[in-house]
Design a protein around this motif. Structure first.
Motif, PDB file in Angstrom:
ATOM      1  N   PHE A 119      -5.017  -7.970  -7.629  1.00 37.18           N
ATOM      2  CA  PHE A 119      -4.377  -8.806  -8.513  1.00 37.18           C
ATOM      3  C   PHE A 119      -3.232  -8.330  -8.468  1.00 37.18           C
ATOM      4  O   PHE A 119      -2.275  -9.404  -9.399  1.00 37.18           O
ATOM      5  CB  PHE A 119      -4.972  -8.849  -9.991  1.00 37.18           C
ATOM      6  N   ALA A 120      -3.122  -6.741  -9.230  1.00 40.16           N
ATOM      7  CA  ALA A 120      -1.431  -5.857  -9.189  1.00 40.16           C
ATOM      8  C   ALA A 120      -1.136  -6.769  -8.295  1.00 40.16           C
ATOM      9  O   ALA A 120       0.404  -6.906  -9.061  1.00 40.16           O
ATOM     10  CB  ALA A 120      -2.054  -4.920  -9.924  1.00 40.16           C
ATOM     11  N   LEU A 121      -0.999  -6.173  -7.414  1.00 37.97           N
ATOM     12  CA  LEU A 121      -0.212  -7.049  -6.122  1.00 37.97           C
ATOM     13  C   LEU A 121       0.379  -7.896  -5.709  1.00 37.97           C
ATOM     14  O   LEU A 121       1.923  -8.462  -5.994  1.00 37.97           O
ATOM     15  CB  LEU A 121      -1.000  -6.228  -5.068  1.00 37.97           C
ATOM     16  N   VAL A 122      -0.493  -8.895  -5.909  1.00 32.52           N
ATOM     17  CA  VAL A 122      -0.381 -10.354  -5.886  1.00 32.52           C
ATOM     18  C   VAL A 122       0.481 -10.574  -6.879  1.00 32.52           C
ATOM     19  O   VAL A 122       1.521 -11.441  -7.151  1.00 32.52           O
ATOM     20  CB  VAL A 122      -1.648 -11.326  -6.088  1.00 32.52           C
ATOM     21  N   GLY A 123       0.324 -10.155  -8.767  1.00 32.63           N
ATOM     22  CA  GLY A 123       0.657 -10.685  -9.214  1.00 32.63           C
ATOM     23  C   GLY A 123       2.642  -9.853  -9.934  1.00 32.63           C
ATOM     24  O   GLY A 123       3.367 -10.529  -9.927  1.00 32.63           O
ATOM     25  N   ALA A 124       2.537  -8.558  -9.270  1.00 39.77           N
ATOM     26  CA  ALA A 124       3.508  -8.655  -8.800  1.00 39.77           C
ATOM     27  C   ALA A 124       4.586  -9.136  -7.974  1.00 39.77           C
ATOM     28  O   ALA A 124       5.912  -9.527  -7.914  1.00 39.77           O
ATOM     29  CB  ALA A 124       4.213  -6.704  -8.366  1.00 39.77           C
ATOM     30  N   ILE A 125       4.090  -9.725  -6.573  1.00 43.20           N
ATOM     31  CA  ILE A 125       4.819  -9.962  -5.351  1.00 43.20           C
ATOM     32  C   ILE A 125       5.553 -11.072  -6.429  1.00 43.20           C
ATOM     33  O   ILE A 125       6.220 -11.628  -6.027  1.00 43.20           O
ATOM     34  CB  ILE A 125       4.333 -10.312  -4.465  1.00 43.20           C
ATOM     35  N   ALA A 126       4.788 -11.955  -6.806  1.00 43.06           N
ATOM     36  CA  ALA A 126       4.414 -13.212  -6.983  1.00 43.06           C
ATOM     37  C   ALA A 126       6.060 -12.729  -8.530  1.00 43.06           C
ATOM     38  O   ALA A 126       6.861 -14.170  -8.855  1.00 43.06           O
ATOM     39  CB  ALA A 126       3.976 -14.119  -8.538  1.00 43.06           C
ATOM     40  N   ALA A 127       5.783 -11.904  -9.087  1.00 43.78           N
ATOM     41  CA  ALA A 127       7.686 -11.571 -10.293  1.00 43.78           C
ATOM     42  C   ALA A 127       8.094 -11.219  -9.441  1.00 43.78           C
ATOM     43  O   ALA A 127       9.521 -11.524 -10.153  1.00 43.78           O
ATOM     44  CB  ALA A 127       6.575 -10.927 -11.378  1.00 43.78           C
ATOM     45  N   GLY A 128       8.475 -11.665  -7.608  1.00 43.40           N
ATOM     46  CA  GLY A 128       9.567 -11.483  -7.330  1.00 43.40           C
ATOM     47  C   GLY A 128       9.669  -9.445  -7.409  1.00 43.40           C
ATOM     48  O   GLY A 128      10.927  -9.061  -6.992  1.00 43.40           O
ATOM     49  N   GLY A 129       8.720  -8.589  -7.259  1.00 45.81           N
ATOM     50  CA  GLY A 129       8.911  -7.005  -7.601  1.00 45.81           C
ATOM     51  C   GLY A 129       9.392  -6.851  -5.793  1.00 45.81           C
ATOM     52  O   GLY A 129       8.600  -7.360  -5.209  1.00 45.81           O
ATOM     53  N   ASN A 130      10.006  -5.326  -6.317  1.00 42.53           N
ATOM     54  CA  ASN A 130      10.246  -4.665  -4.955  1.00 42.53           C
ATOM     55  C   ASN A 130       9.146  -4.294  -4.168  1.00 42.53           C
ATOM     56  O   ASN A 130       7.794  -3.845  -5.121  1.00 42.53           O
ATOM     57  CB  ASN A 130      11.073  -3.527  -5.590  1.00 42.53           C
ATOM     58  N   PRO A 131       8.313  -3.980  -3.043  1.00 41.49           N
ATOM     59  CA  PRO A 131       7.081  -3.665  -2.352  1.00 41.49           C
ATOM     60  C   PRO A 131       6.579  -2.753  -2.884  1.00 41.49           C
ATOM     61  O   PRO A 131       5.553  -2.554  -3.005  1.00 41.49           O
ATOM     62  CB  PRO A 131       7.553  -4.118  -0.828  1.00 41.49           C
ATOM     63  N   PHE A 132       7.794  -1.753  -2.426  1.00 40.16           N
ATOM     64  CA  PHE A 132       6.724  -0.473  -3.602  1.00 40.16           C
ATOM     65  C   PHE A 132       7.074  -0.296  -4.327  1.00 40.16           C
ATOM     66  O   PHE A 132       5.444   0.771  -4.933  1.00 40.16           O
ATOM     67  CB  PHE A 132       8.702   0.383  -2.799  1.00 40.16           C
ATOM     68  N   ALA A 133       8.082  -0.828  -5.401  1.00 43.22           N
ATOM     69  CA  ALA A 133       6.544  -0.847  -7.082  1.00 43.22           C
ATOM     70  C   ALA A 133       5.277  -1.662  -7.101  1.00 43.22           C
ATOM     71  O   ALA A 133       4.619  -1.472  -7.890  1.00 43.22           O
ATOM     72  CB  ALA A 133       7.939  -1.784  -7.891  1.00 43.22           C
ATOM     73  N   ALA A 134       5.719  -2.842  -6.380  1.00 39.72           N
ATOM     74  CA  ALA A 134       3.853  -3.108  -6.010  1.00 39.72           C
ATOM     75  C   ALA A 134       3.272  -2.872  -5.599  1.00 39.72           C
ATOM     76  O   ALA A 134       2.049  -2.351  -6.530  1.00 39.72           O
ATOM     77  CB  ALA A 134       4.747  -4.916  -5.381  1.00 39.72           C
ATOM     78  N   ALA A 135       2.845  -1.984  -4.520  1.00 41.13           N
ATOM     79  CA  ALA A 135       2.303  -1.289  -3.803  1.00 41.13           C
ATOM     80  C   ALA A 135       1.936  -0.175  -4.870  1.00 41.13           C
ATOM     81  O   ALA A 135       0.462   0.254  -5.465  1.00 41.13           O
ATOM     82  CB  ALA A 135       2.773  -1.042  -2.430  1.00 41.13           C
ATOM     83  N   ALA A 136       3.017   0.905  -5.416  1.00 42.06           N
ATOM     84  CA  ALA A 136       2.393   2.020  -6.399  1.00 42.06           C
ATOM     85  C   ALA A 136       2.158   1.318  -7.551  1.00 42.06           C
ATOM     86  O   ALA A 136       0.634   2.476  -8.231  1.00 42.06           O
ATOM     87  CB  ALA A 136       4.400   2.323  -7.107  1.00 42.06           C
TER      88      ALA A 136
END
Lengths: 102, 264
Positions: free
Chosen positions: B75-92
């Motif tokens: 859920f965290a990863l998907v939320g971060a991607i939806a918010a347009g986050g950098n892939p590495f910050a999202a994965a972290a």
């Protein structure tokens, strides 16, 4: 492409920490401070994620129907509702408020 | 899903009632395990819907459930991607949420006593629910049954319902109109609620909310969550200072940690 990078990095990282727990000698992670930090880290992350995904769109803070949905979820939790009911309440209330023009 | 902290309660509940020392039939272990596996497995539906609503493809959504298999991180990863986050910050952010699984594995490795060759496979199922069910069992045989049945049921159902949720979300189009964008935060809140037992936990949660929202407009997407994670060490540090060091806790530590695992 960026999405795939994030997916692969997450999959590899999450698998490795699971595996590490089964392999690492117990004493390495048994220090009280390390354990307490590991217990508290999800609390901080989940709180921040809940707030962000309820009260923001992109990089802007907003107050919309999701806040009503989250309040419904909180109420369901206080009433000790099952997990799926909690999520269902949030979805239904959010949709309801939007339908009413909120 | 681990993250789905609430469901393990049914498993922890029946166990003491049946009386671990008087012996508990294997069928009771299977029943508890199935109860948790099915209840939590079905919530893969919420993930499938959220992920598709966040713009991930069907394949990406299913790969996440198959290969990551730890709900809050997904859920965290998907939320971060939806918010347009950098892939590495999202994965972290997703990775930090998964760290607690290492501590579950630590406890499970002694209880399960698995042969070395089996560990890489078993590792994938080391999550909140399997740990909660396994720890509630009185014998090694039943620990193994609980872990395996919970893991198998949850893995199969979580992936099936992820697929159905993603297909459903694609079919209905605008998921926001259906309020489905509220599913993610509701899941996080449901996972968080049982963890807010003491003032320390509430302080960490409160500080994290302030940091997460306060920094959102000024830092790149994904980064505020990582900064908010610092609320955990910050609160522990402040608490240590106000107590004049955190002595005294080592003795109490392991015991509280053990019960904690069970009621999560």
């Amino acid at each position: 492409m960026n999405v795939w990078i994030a997916i692969i990095a997450t999959a590899v990282g999450c698998y490795l920490v699971k595996y590490a727990g089964l392999l690492v000698p117990a004493h390495a992670l048994e220090r009280p401070l390390v354990r307490r930090l590991a217990a508290l880290l999800p609390v901080a992350l989940l709180a921040a994620l809940t707030a962000q995904q309820t009260f923001s769109t992109g990089q802007t803070l907003v107050l919309d129907a999701r806040a009503a949905g989250l309040a419904a979820a909180a109420l369901a939790l206080l009433l000790r509702a099952p997990f799926l009911v909690v999520v269902g309440a949030a979805v239904a209330v959010t949709a309801g408020v939007r339908a009413l023009g909120g | 899903m681990a993250e789905q902290t609430a469901p393990p309660q049914p498993a922890a509940g029946p166990a003491p009632a049946a009386g671990p020392r008087t012996g508990k039939p294997d069928s009771a272990v299977v029943r508890d395990a199935l109860g948790v596996g099915i209840a939590v497995g079905l919530s893969g539906f919420a993930f499938g819907v959220t992920s598709a609503g966040a713009g991930l493809t069907l394949l990406q959504t299913c790969v996440l459930s198959l290969l990551v298999f730890t709900g809050a991180s997904q859920f965290a990863l998907v939320g971060a991607i939806a918010a347009g986050g950098n892939p590495f910050a999202a994965a972290a952010g997703a990775f930090f949420l998964g760290i607690r699984n290492a501590f579950y594995g630590l406890r499970l490795s002694q209880l399960l006593a698995l042969p070395r060759w089996l560990r890489p496979l078993a590792a994938h199922w080391v999550i909140d629910e399997t740990t909660a069910v396994a720890l509630a069992q009185p014998t090694r045989r039943q620990v193994r049954i609980g872990f395996t049945v919970t893991g198998l049921t949850l893995y199969v159902l979580w992936n099936l319902t992820t697929l159905l949720g993603a297909l459903g979300a694609e079919a209905i189009g605008d998921t926001d109109a259906w309020g489905l964008d509220a599913a993610g935060p509701a899941v996080f809140l449901a996972l968080l609620a049982p963890m807010l037992r003491t003032a320390t936990e509430r302080a960490a949660a409160g500080l994290a909310v302030v940091l997460g929202l306060g920094l959102l407009p000024v830092l790149p997407a994904g980064v505020p969550v990582l900064v908010a994670a610092l609320a955990a060490p910050a609160v522990l540090w402040l608490k240590g200072r106000s107590l004049g060091g955190d002595g005294g806790t080592p003795a109490a530590g392991p015991a509280t940690e053990r019960t904690k695992g069970q009621d999560r």
